[in-house]
Design a protein around this motif. Structure first.
Motif, PDB file in Angstrom:
ATOM      1  N   VAL A   1      48.105  35.605  51.316  1.00  0.00           N
ATOM      2  CA  VAL A   1      49.444  35.237  51.413  1.00  0.00           C
ATOM      3  C   VAL A   1      49.499  34.705  52.731  1.00  0.00           C
ATOM      4  O   VAL A   1      49.508  35.473  53.809  1.00  0.00           O
TER       5      VAL A   1
ATOM      6  N   THR B   1      57.890  31.774  39.773  1.00  0.00           N
ATOM      7  CA  THR B   1      56.581  31.165  40.134  1.00  0.00           C
ATOM      8  C   THR B   1      56.741  30.187  40.370  1.00  0.00           C
ATOM      9  O   THR B   1      56.826  29.246  39.237  1.00  0.00           O
TER      10      THR B   1
ATOM     11  N   HIS C   1      49.297  37.096  43.448  1.00  0.00           N
ATOM     12  CA  HIS C   1      48.820  35.691  44.052  1.00  0.00           C
ATOM     13  C   HIS C   1      47.209  35.883  43.606  1.00  0.00           C
ATOM     14  O   HIS C   1      46.669  36.790  43.621  1.00  0.00           O
TER      15      HIS C   1
ATOM     16  N   LYS D   1      55.718  32.577  44.997  1.00  0.00           N
ATOM     17  CA  LYS D   1      56.308  33.450  44.124  1.00  0.00           C
ATOM     18  C   LYS D   1      57.858  34.013  44.688  1.00  0.00           C
ATOM     19  O   LYS D   1      57.729  34.099  46.180  1.00  0.00           O
TER      20      LYS D   1
ATOM     21  N   SER E   1      51.298  30.994  49.053  1.00  0.00           N
ATOM     22  CA  SER E   1      49.794  31.452  49.251  1.00  0.00           C
ATOM     23  C   SER E   1      48.827  30.283  49.339  1.00  0.00           C
ATOM     24  O   SER E   1      49.148  29.253  48.895  1.00  0.00           O
TER      25      SER E   1
ATOM     26  N   LYS F   1      46.036  39.406  49.324  1.00  0.00           N
ATOM     27  CA  LYS F   1      46.678  38.782  48.403  1.00  0.00           C
ATOM     28  C   LYS F   1      47.801  39.515  47.841  1.00  0.00           C
ATOM     29  O   LYS F   1      48.327  39.054  46.808  1.00  0.00           O
TER      30      LYS F   1
END
Length: 433
Positions: A385, A74, A381, A426, A420, A359
């Motif tokens: 996204v 991440t 997330h 990510k 996001s 998400k």
């Protein structure tokens, strides 16, 4: 169906930025209009799904395919939402809501080369909506109605050597020469609103998407002003503007290798355009695809251009395939599973990747006939996204996915990057047999 949680801890966006992780290539400040903000947030609202379009996804999926899918890393430390992502060589470029452009090594497992980030000149702080790269030029689309062109003086694959890179803003489109050439003729002016006119080379609202033609000679830009424009990359001249291409904001644009242009709009339509051959050499409307019942937010073409995927606020991804004649796009069906608006799509090999306001990221693969399987639901997330990019995983060392994939026989390994509104990026490792 399996759900893949991200095992890594989240870093709150209120925390201080780690200077070893991200540095802005540039930033500047310009206020956003309330109209632009309302349009930007409208794509997050989810509308009813499409009962009239058949589903292409069976009730059951093969969860064993998910054995080696995981969140590898991440990227935290951003101060604002991630609006766009783009891969170029070994680099990952990121555009954010506060106008920053960030650069880092795309390999999350190569920590030795993942700490050095390039810093370049500061320009405007208008949201970056799209990034495309061609050669030593980087093109960025902004909410302040402009397209900026950056010259990369030393585009080295080594992120450490890239510390010496210098990103110069060499042009803002339309260029000064383009604007001056159109000033003195009345035919070059169009009415953008009541009692207000400007030359046709200007975008008058957010530039929402960019795309480069297959021969790398033309840059296409789509805008919330309902137009798309064509620019010559060699000298940045605006060659054409398709005025009132849609009845509402254009959110997405996709180009095929054989010259077709696909535009998706908040007017719920997808339009197909083709450049006429002859003296006029302008783009004309070939077809209008109408199945979505809400704003179309994302478009993506299959690698052979035979299939078009469109994502909208109706929570569905419609699959359009060429008919037997090969001249017309017809509805094949819909990919369902997301619980909120589809915000972004990308294609890598035979995989379709979708990001949503729910998400999550979903990985889809075409099966026998017209059926599709949802191979994975990637969770982790904390916000919608907004953007995706993906590539084959060519790393042969320091990669857990490659070493583990041997246990499952032959297959391909992919890397998916998701950005996001939670200010995180990510990196997902996907192995598909």
């Amino acid at each position: 169906m399996g759900k893949i949680p991200c095992p890594l801890p989240f870093q709150s966006k209120q925390k201080s930025i780690n200077s070893d992780q991200f540095h802005p290539i540039y930033s500047d400040l310009s206020s956003s209009s309330s109209l632009s903000l309302s349009r930007s947030s409208s794509s997050l609202y989810s509308q009813p799904s499409l009962p009239s379009v058949p589903s292409l996804t069976p009730l059951s999926t093969h969860s064993e395919l998910l054995s080696n899918t995981f969140c590898a890393s991440t990227f935290t430390g951003l101060s604002s939402s991630v609006f766009c992502l783009s891969l170029a060589g070994k680099h990952l470029y990121t555009g954010t809501s506060n106008g920053e452009i960030l650069l880092r090594n795309k390999d999350p497992l190569n920590q030795e080369k993942n700490h050095s980030i390039v810093v370049a000149q500061k320009q405007s702080k208008s949201s970056v909506k799209s990034i495309v790269i061609f050669g030593d030029k980087l093109f960025t689309a902004h909410q302040d109605h402009k397209i900026r062109v950056w010259k990369i003086d030393n585009h080295d694959d080594d992120i450490e050597a890239s510390n010496q890179n210098y990103y110069r803003c060499i042009a803002t489109l339309p260029t000064l020469n383009d604007r001056c050439m159109r000033l003195f003729s009345a035919k070059n002016y169009v009415e953008v609103r009541r009692h207000k006119k400007c030359t046709w080379v200007h975008h008058v609202d957010t530039v929402s998407a960019l795309a480069i033609s297959s021969d790398n000679s033309l840059l296409y830009s789509a805008s919330w002003d309902r137009t798309f424009k064509i620019w010559r990359i060699s000298d940045f001249k605006c060659l054409e503007s398709v005025w009132n291409a849609h009845d509402d904001a254009i959110n997405a644009i996709a180009l095929s290798k054989n010259g077709y242009v696909y535009t998706g709009s908040a007017d719920m339509k997808i339009k197909i355009w083709k450049k006429e051959q002859g003296e006029k050499s302008i783009h004309t409307l070939i077809a209008t695809l109408e199945k979505h019942k809400s704003s179309v937010n994302a478009l993506a073409l299959s690698t052979d251009d035979s299939v078009l995927y469109s994502g909208a606020c109706d929570r569905s991804i419609i699959v359009w395939e060429k008919d037997s004649g090969g001249d017309k796009m017809v509805v094949s069906g819909a990919l369902r599973g997301h619980t909120k608006a589809i915000l972004c799509l990308c294609v890598v090999d035979d995989l379709v990747v979708s990001g949503s306001a729910d998400k999550t990221v979903r990985i889809w693969k075409k099966g026998i006939g017209k059926s599709y399987s949802c191979l994975a639901v990637l969770e982790g997330h904390n916000g919608p996204v907004k953007c995706l990019t993906a590539s084959l995983d060519n790393s042969n060392s320091n990669s857990n996915s490659n070493s583990n994939s041997n246990d499952f026989g032959c297959g391909n390994s992919y890397v998916v990057y998701s950005g996001s509104l939670d200010c995180d990026i990510k990196v997902w490792k996907i192995w598909v047999p």
